[in-house]
Design a protein around this motif. Sequence first.
Motif, mmCIF file in Angstrom:
data_model
loop_
_atom_site.group_PDB
_atom_site.id
_atom_site.type_symbol
_atom_site.label_atom_id
_atom_site.label_comp_id
_atom_site.label_asym_id
_atom_site.label_seq_id
_atom_site.Cartn_x
_atom_site.Cartn_y
_atom_site.Cartn_z
ATOM 1 N N ARG A 257 0.830 -1.206 0.000
ATOM 2 C CA ARG A 257 0.000 0.000 0.000
ATOM 3 C C ARG A 257 0.863 1.254 0.000
ATOM 4 N NH1 ARG A 257 -4.799 0.162 4.097
ATOM 5 N NH2 ARG A 257 -3.216 -0.880 5.313
ATOM 6 N N SER A 258 1.866 1.286 0.847
ATOM 7 C CA SER A 258 2.685 2.501 0.950
ATOM 8 C C SER A 258 3.586 2.683 -0.270
ATOM 9 C CB SER A 258 3.537 2.450 2.228
ATOM 10 O OG SER A 258 4.358 1.293 2.236
ATOM 11 N N THR A 259 4.003 1.570 -0.889
ATOM 12 C CA THR A 259 4.945 1.661 -2.006
ATOM 13 C C THR A 259 4.245 1.826 -3.350
ATOM 14 O OG1 THR A 259 6.457 0.224 -0.768
ATOM 15 C CG2 THR A 259 6.913 0.555 -3.118
ATOM 16 N N TYR A 260 3.164 1.078 -3.560
ATOM 17 C CA TYR A 260 2.524 1.059 -4.880
ATOM 18 C C TYR A 260 1.066 1.527 -4.872
ATOM 19 C CZ TYR A 260 6.556 -1.857 -6.069
ATOM 20 O OH TYR A 260 7.833 -2.326 -6.264
ATOM 21 N N GLY A 261 0.501 1.799 -3.699
ATOM 22 C CA GLY A 261 -0.914 2.147 -3.647
ATOM 23 C C GLY A 261 -1.794 0.947 -3.925
ATOM 24 N N VAL A 262 -1.290 -0.260 -3.660
ATOM 25 C CA VAL A 262 -2.038 -1.503 -3.870
ATOM 26 C C VAL A 262 -2.508 -2.017 -2.513
ATOM 27 C CG1 VAL A 262 -1.877 -3.918 -4.587
ATOM 28 C CG2 VAL A 262 -0.827 -2.121 -5.986
ATOM 29 N N ASN A 263 -3.820 -2.178 -2.371
ATOM 30 C CA ASN A 263 -4.414 -2.602 -1.104
ATOM 31 C C ASN A 263 -5.018 -3.995 -1.297
ATOM 32 O OD1 ASN A 263 -5.279 -2.513 1.491
ATOM 33 N ND2 ASN A 263 -6.941 -1.076 1.151
ATOM 34 N N VAL A 264 -4.493 -4.990 -0.609
ATOM 35 C CA VAL A 264 -5.024 -6.353 -0.722
ATOM 36 C C VAL A 264 -6.290 -6.456 0.127
ATOM 37 C CG1 VAL A 264 -4.564 -8.799 -0.374
ATOM 38 C CG2 VAL A 264 -2.707 -7.272 -1.090
ATOM 39 N N LEU A 265 -7.411 -6.756 -0.542
ATOM 40 C CA LEU A 265 -8.705 -6.813 0.146
ATOM 41 C C LEU A 265 -8.993 -8.200 0.708
ATOM 42 C CD1 LEU A 265 -10.882 -4.841 -2.430
ATOM 43 C CD2 LEU A 265 -9.501 -3.954 -0.550
ATOM 44 N N ALA A 266 -8.637 -9.221 -0.054
ATOM 45 C CA ALA A 266 -8.915 -10.595 0.364
ATOM 46 C C ALA A 266 -7.970 -11.530 -0.383
ATOM 47 C CB ALA A 266 -10.363 -10.969 0.062
ATOM 48 N N ILE A 267 -7.810 -12.717 0.174
ATOM 49 C CA ILE A 267 -6.962 -13.737 -0.440
ATOM 50 C C ILE A 267 -7.832 -14.957 -0.746
ATOM 51 C CG2 ILE A 267 -4.964 -15.235 -0.120
ATOM 52 C CD1 ILE A 267 -3.899 -13.165 1.898
ATOM 53 N N GLU A 268 -7.854 -15.353 -2.025
ATOM 54 C CA GLU A 268 -8.606 -16.531 -2.446
ATOM 55 C C GLU A 268 -7.627 -17.705 -2.545
ATOM 56 O OE1 GLU A 268 -10.998 -18.109 -6.406
ATOM 57 O OE2 GLU A 268 -10.848 -15.945 -6.005
ATOM 58 N N ARG A 269 -7.901 -18.746 -1.797
ATOM 59 C CA ARG A 269 -6.994 -19.906 -1.741
ATOM 60 C C ARG A 269 -7.826 -21.174 -1.915
ATOM 61 N NH1 ARG A 269 -3.356 -19.475 3.253
ATOM 62 N NH2 ARG A 269 -2.390 -17.885 1.921
ATOM 63 N N TRP A 270 -7.386 -22.042 -2.823
ATOM 64 C CA TRP A 270 -8.145 -23.256 -3.100
ATOM 65 C C TRP A 270 -7.767 -24.355 -2.110
ATOM 66 C CZ3 TRP A 270 -11.832 -24.363 -6.960
ATOM 67 C CH2 TRP A 270 -12.159 -23.265 -7.746
ATOM 68 N N LYS A 271 -8.805 -24.914 -1.488
ATOM 69 C CA LYS A 271 -8.639 -26.028 -0.561
ATOM 70 C C LYS A 271 -9.721 -27.058 -0.861
ATOM 71 C CE LYS A 271 -6.466 -23.734 3.423
ATOM 72 N NZ LYS A 271 -6.579 -23.462 4.888
ATOM 73 N N ARG A 272 -9.290 -28.299 -1.063
ATOM 74 C CA ARG A 272 -10.219 -29.397 -1.316
ATOM 75 C C ARG A 272 -11.169 -29.063 -2.471
ATOM 76 N NH1 ARG A 272 -11.786 -30.987 4.985
ATOM 77 N NH2 ARG A 272 -9.648 -31.489 5.634
#
Length: 615
Positions: A257-272
């Motif tokens: 966020r501070s370096t690129y102005g990119v804010n991660v809102l959520a992480i999608e991870r595949w399980k089963r």
Amino acid sequence: MLQNELWTTPLFWVLALLFSAIVLFVRNKIRMDVVALLVMVAFSLSDILTVNEVFAGFSDPNVILIALLFIVGEGIVRTGIAYQVSEWLLKASNNSETKVLILLMLAVATLGSFMSSTGIVAIFIPVVLAICQQMNISPRRLMMPLSVAGLISGMMTLIATAPNLVVNAELIRNTDFRFSFFDFTPVGVVVLIMGILYMLVARRWLNDPNEQTNKDTSQRSMNDLIEEYGLRERTKRLVVKNGSSFIGKNLDELHLRSTYGVNVLAIERWKRFRPVYLGALGVSEIREKDILMIDISDPELDLEEFCSEYYLEMAEIRSQNFSQQAKSVGMAEITLVPESDLLGKNATEIRFRSQFGLNVVGVKRDGEVLDGTLSEISYKVGDLILVVGDWKAIAEAQKNTKDFYILNYPLEMERAVPAASQAPHAVLSILTMVVLMVTGIVPNSIAALIACLMLGYFRCVDGKSAYQSIHWSSLVLIVGMMPFSIALQKTGGVDLAVKLMLEAVGDLGLHAVLMSLFLLCAAVSLFISNTATAILMAPIAITIAHKLQVSPMPFAMIIAVAASAAFMTPVSSPVNTMVLGPGGYKFADFVKVGVPFTFLVMIVSVFLIPLLFPF
């Protein structure tokens, strides 16, 4: 002679200190509780008051009572009683604006009789927004009635608001009289009925001809917020490929966020063989094949170059992505409370993600979504802040009423209270407190203490929530302003004010004196809190009653009512400030609606109070 009295050294310094405190309150550059502490230091250094007199407020049972009542209010919230009432209101409205206005004001005034008006208004703001959305009407038509009902709730019972307790304490200290628990109720009921009738007419003055009502009559969804804040264009999905330097690092280490102005809102991870959506916390570790839902606040970012540098791949984003994400990760609109320490700071300084587990993805000010890097926007009173986080983090944020309150959240959160099963025990505890206060078996502070112990025994509140529910800054403000009352009496300031007022209106009759007290109290409360106003005005009112050789009861009551009648400006009370942003109001709206109603309350009070409490 009068000029010599005014320039008597101790009184002059007391008045100068009072004027300085008011200026600091109005400028709002220093916290009000800090100003109160500075006042205490000034009085101590000036030798006007002794150390015991300066710190007298800390030994006042009413200060303890106010602290205990914050805990009682927390019990009402944690057991879901307040939310059950709000849900009932939503169902009972039945798409009738008149009906919902009446039920809303009745519910707020009733609940506000036993808990903080600020707390009850914070609870009902999202309910009102949901009702307005469902009924396709502007929030401007119901937010003002909400704040008016919150202020009127302070006139309903002895414990409804701090000024009532302050006035009653002054009455006990200087006379043989005292108010009972329900002495305020007849006045409050009459003002409430008048307020409901008035707002049924005045709501029409709040129409905005340029404002269009909402087309969607269903409850606000995440997609609605996404469209409203323009997130769809800014939101992207990035797949973490093998070889990415992100792998094995957490979000705090990446400084996206501070370096690129990119804010991660959520992480999608595949399980089963199915996707799992995780909240984006500072300690969240990135793995290979994770899909990052990001919000880009820096319009100058070259996304293709960014993806190439860090071995990321852009993926398609569809509406169902938001719907699936909503099962684990949600959105909410929040706004800062008027006395929050977060005002004037930006998201980076506040460390929203680290402190609250929430990501700021949009800011709206005066109805307009702000552009630019979100992490650099300093927040002001009335700003609407859109945050993203898992539902648990949003639920936790809902309890943080000292800094901000939730405006829009899903209906499920209203039911997500930690002690819902203990609601009957909370009702029993509160009824016990009321009965003890009404009968006078024990002092009010002991009755409230018994109720708090019962709430703790029945697990309606725990130790942590009990201590966190107390608004310590409000208590310090009350304690810090109390020396003014003592100093004005000690240096002759009260006698001087009484003399000036009696010379001005004393010959016009007792009703004219009451009206003058009301007007003076209302004028002072424009600049300082209503509690501080009551501390200053109560000794003057009671001394006037002594001079006129009449009962002090109507004079004390007029001060209590006037202190709660802070309808005239958005800064007269935190309750007004809270509805400013959600209602889309301007300063002139409060003046237009509040000034006539204040004069109506004054006229009714001046003639009703002497009937209930004869001279």
